[in-house]
Motif scaffolding. Structure first.
Motif, PDB file in Angstrom:
ATOM      1  N   ALA A 156     -17.981  25.151  55.128  1.00 25.61           N
ATOM      2  CA  ALA A 156     -16.620  25.160  55.670  1.00 25.61           C
ATOM      3  C   ALA A 156     -16.455  26.282  56.681  1.00 25.61           C
ATOM      4  CB  ALA A 156     -15.601  25.351  54.538  1.00 25.61           C
ATOM      5  N   ALA A 166     -13.645  18.020  49.982  1.00 26.13           N
ATOM      6  CA  ALA A 166     -13.596  19.487  49.969  1.00 26.13           C
ATOM      7  C   ALA A 166     -12.648  19.956  48.883  1.00 26.13           C
ATOM      8  CB  ALA A 166     -13.132  20.017  51.323  1.00 26.13           C
ATOM      9  N   GLY A 186     -13.242  22.905  45.544  1.00 27.18           N
ATOM     10  CA  GLY A 186     -13.807  23.079  44.210  1.00 27.18           C
ATOM     11  C   GLY A 186     -15.230  22.590  44.065  1.00 27.18           C
ATOM     12  N   LEU A 231      -8.751  34.773  50.220  1.00 28.76           N
ATOM     13  CA  LEU A 231      -8.725  33.318  50.148  1.00 28.76           C
ATOM     14  C   LEU A 231      -9.986  32.795  49.454  1.00 28.76           C
ATOM     15  CD1 LEU A 231      -7.312  32.439  53.676  1.00 28.76           C
ATOM     16  CD2 LEU A 231      -6.097  32.940  51.543  1.00 28.76           C
ATOM     17  N   ALA A 232      -9.796  31.925  48.483  1.00 25.70           N
ATOM     18  CA  ALA A 232     -10.913  31.348  47.735  1.00 25.70           C
ATOM     19  C   ALA A 232     -10.399  30.204  46.881  1.00 25.70           C
ATOM     20  CB  ALA A 232     -11.572  32.403  46.844  1.00 25.70           C
ATOM     21  N   GLY A 233     -11.314  29.289  46.532  1.00 26.53           N
ATOM     22  CA  GLY A 233     -10.962  28.118  45.731  1.00 26.53           C
ATOM     23  C   GLY A 233     -11.146  28.365  44.238  1.00 26.53           C
TER      24      GLY A 233
HETATM   25  C1  LIG Z   1     -11.693  32.320  53.243  1.00 26.28           C
HETATM   26  C2  LIG Z   1     -11.436  30.910  53.654  1.00 26.28           C
HETATM   27  C3  LIG Z   1     -11.062  30.652  54.964  1.00 26.28           C
HETATM   28  C4  LIG Z   1     -10.864  29.338  55.393  1.00 26.28           C
HETATM   29  N1  LIG Z   1     -10.576  29.110  56.718  1.00 26.28           N
HETATM   30  C5  LIG Z   1     -10.577  27.834  57.188  1.00 26.28           C
HETATM   31  C6  LIG Z   1     -10.489  27.578  58.585  1.00 26.28           C
HETATM   32  O1  LIG Z   1     -10.405  28.493  59.414  1.00 26.28           O
HETATM   33  N2  LIG Z   1     -10.506  26.283  58.988  1.00 26.28           N
HETATM   34  C7  LIG Z   1     -10.636  25.233  58.110  1.00 26.28           C
HETATM   35  O2  LIG Z   1     -10.692  24.091  58.524  1.00 26.28           O
HETATM   36  N3  LIG Z   1     -10.710  25.461  56.787  1.00 26.28           N
HETATM   37  C8  LIG Z   1     -10.694  26.724  56.305  1.00 26.28           C
HETATM   38  N4  LIG Z   1     -10.825  26.945  54.945  1.00 26.28           N
HETATM   39  C9  LIG Z   1     -10.788  25.799  54.014  1.00 26.28           C
HETATM   40  C10 LIG Z   1     -12.103  25.038  53.927  1.00 26.28           C
HETATM   41  O3  LIG Z   1     -12.226  24.184  55.036  1.00 26.28           O
HETATM   42  C11 LIG Z   1     -12.229  24.157  52.657  1.00 26.28           C
HETATM   43  O4  LIG Z   1     -11.164  23.254  52.611  1.00 26.28           O
HETATM   44  C12 LIG Z   1     -12.318  24.919  51.364  1.00 26.28           C
HETATM   45  O5  LIG Z   1     -13.067  26.092  51.484  1.00 26.28           O
HETATM   46  C13 LIG Z   1     -12.943  24.051  50.292  1.00 26.28           C
HETATM   47  O6  LIG Z   1     -12.744  24.574  49.019  1.00 26.28           O
HETATM   48  P1  LIG Z   1     -13.764  25.582  48.280  1.00 26.28           P
HETATM   49  O7  LIG Z   1     -13.449  26.926  48.838  1.00 26.28           O
HETATM   50  O8  LIG Z   1     -13.393  25.443  46.838  1.00 26.28           O
HETATM   51  O9  LIG Z   1     -15.163  25.161  48.597  1.00 26.28           O
HETATM   52  C14 LIG Z   1     -10.998  28.261  54.482  1.00 26.28           C
HETATM   53  C15 LIG Z   1     -11.360  28.532  53.150  1.00 26.28           C
HETATM   54  C16 LIG Z   1     -11.578  29.831  52.728  1.00 26.28           C
HETATM   55  C17 LIG Z   1     -11.995  30.061  51.313  1.00 26.28           C
END
Ligand SMILES: Cc1cc2nc3c(=O)[nH]c(=O)nc-3n(C[C@H](O)[C@H](O)[C@H](O)COP(=O)(O)O)c2cc1C
Length: 378
Positions: A29, A226, A228, A332-334
């Protein structure tokens, strides 16, 4: 390339691999705010996954440099991503917001915050031209409908990927002509990709398991799951739901090449599935992150309208990151936090997930054949 890799590449092949030009349907991501360094992106693509740079919050010049840097480290395809939510109506009580942030500023040795916040002019179109000028093969968008940008990307030779959190948003993206849709479940770290956001700022929170198959049924373009997903089991589950791949964020946040600062990584590695919240406090738009003092001390307060809250807090976040302070920064984190592992390179993470996915597929096939339950830990 080992024979297990060959087995996995064949077993995990989906049309998304052809669309993106990668070996495995595993997308790293894009993560704005520093984590997705050129090193991280290149390592993922070199390992057969699909790496993405976050273009948001970078100047066109910085994007140019980052793309050059990735190109210096890999000849594999990768993408660049933009968050496209326009500024929103809503809370503009800057003084009240700064009063809360000033408590942190006092601790960080910063001057009190300004009551005059001016939104900087959007650099999106300039940045997009930089990306297309470099013939980056994939451009992705989040937090909005990129309909007005799809044609320019296509004429520039780029495939377009966009993120949705509901079936309606997915249908809208498909109608806009995007080439693939990321279905973002509520487990996901980072901003909710909801568009447009309801006036009360509360986003729908549909989990990945429920969202993905309903999106798959509603659109004909490849869908990427996307939220988790952090290991091979999650990747196989995504494919079982009809997705053509998985986009993984949080797991790569703690990779060696990630630009997340050390205390951020440590906090994530110590965190569990119950430690995150979806809040507007980080930026003004709902996002999932680990509960810390930043969240707690805003309890009951109304965040400024997007993106004013992020703008107001910018000096605080920068100072916290520079001090390696995970308490007053948007962590930011899932939700799949117990699946994160320390001390791994991003390429190693890709290989491990792919190998585990291959094993999970074999296990499913064999336990179905014999009618047995899969033995724990097998
Ligand atoms: C620190 C952080 C920053 C993120 N920034 C973006 C971003 O700039 N653009 C985007 O499309 N998604 C962004 N995402 C969301 C991811 O595309 C994705 O949906 C998400 O990480 C998936 O969940 P997971 O963290 O449980 O793997 C971000 C996620 C995190 C954790």
């Amino acid at each position: 390339v080992s024979s297990m890799d060959d087995v996995s590449a064949d077993a995990l092949y989906t049309p998304l691999c052809d669309l993106l030009g990668c070996r495995y349907p595993l997308l790293q991501a894009p993560m704005a705010g520093g984590p997705t360094t050129p090193e991280l992106v290149a390592a993922v693509s070199n390992a057969g996954g699909f790496g993405s740079l976050a273009g948001s919050r970078l100047t066109p010049t910085q994007i140019d440099e980052a793309i050059r840097s990735v190109r210096g480290q890999t000849d594999r395809p990768f993408g660049v991503n933009f968050i496209i939510a326009p500024p929103e109506e809503g809370n503009r009580d800057v003084q009240a917001a700064q009063a809360i942030l000033d408590r942190f500023r006092a601790e960080l040795g910063l001057a009190p915050g300004t009551a005059e916040l001016a939104l900087p002019e959007s650099t999106l179109m300039k940045s997009l031209e930089v990306v297309l000028g470099h013939q980056v093969p994939v451009v992705s968008f989040a937090l909005g409908d990129p309909a007005a940008l799809v044609e320019r990307c296509a004429s520039g030779g780029a495939k377009v990927v966009a993120m949705a959190t509901t079936v309606d948003e997915s249908v809208r993206l498909a109608e806009a002509g995007v080439d693939a849709i990321v279905a973002q479940g509520s487990e996901a770290g980072g901003h909710r990709s909801t568009f447009p956001l309801a006036a009360d700022g509360v986003p729908p929170l549909v989990g990945t398991l429920a969202l993905v198959p309903q999106v798959v049924d509603a659109v004909s373009v490849p869908v990427v799951a996307a939220g988790g997903i952090a290991d091979g089991r999650g990747l196989v589950a995504a494919l079982a739901l009809g997705a053509a791949g998985a986009q993984i964020g949080s797991r790569f946040l703690v990779a060696r090449e990630s630009g997340a600062f050390p205390a951020w990584k440590e906090r994530l590695l110590a965190a569990t599935e119950v430690d995150t919240v979806v809040s507007r406090v980080f930026s003004g738009r709902p996002a999932r992150g680990v509960r810390n003092r930043l969240v707690d001390e805003h309890e009951g307060a109304d965040a400024l309208a997007w993106p004013l809250q992020a703008l107001a807090a910018d000096d605080v976040y920068r100072a916290a990151a520079a001090r390696d302070d995970a308490e007053v920064f948007p962590l930011l984190a899932g939700q799949a936090l117990r699946l994160l592992k320390p001390d791994q390179g991003a390429g190693e993470i890709v290989s491990e997930i792919v190998a585990q996915a291959g094993e999970a597929l074999l296990l499913l096939a064999s336990s179905r054949a014999t009618g047995e339950r899969s033995p724990a830990g097998a």
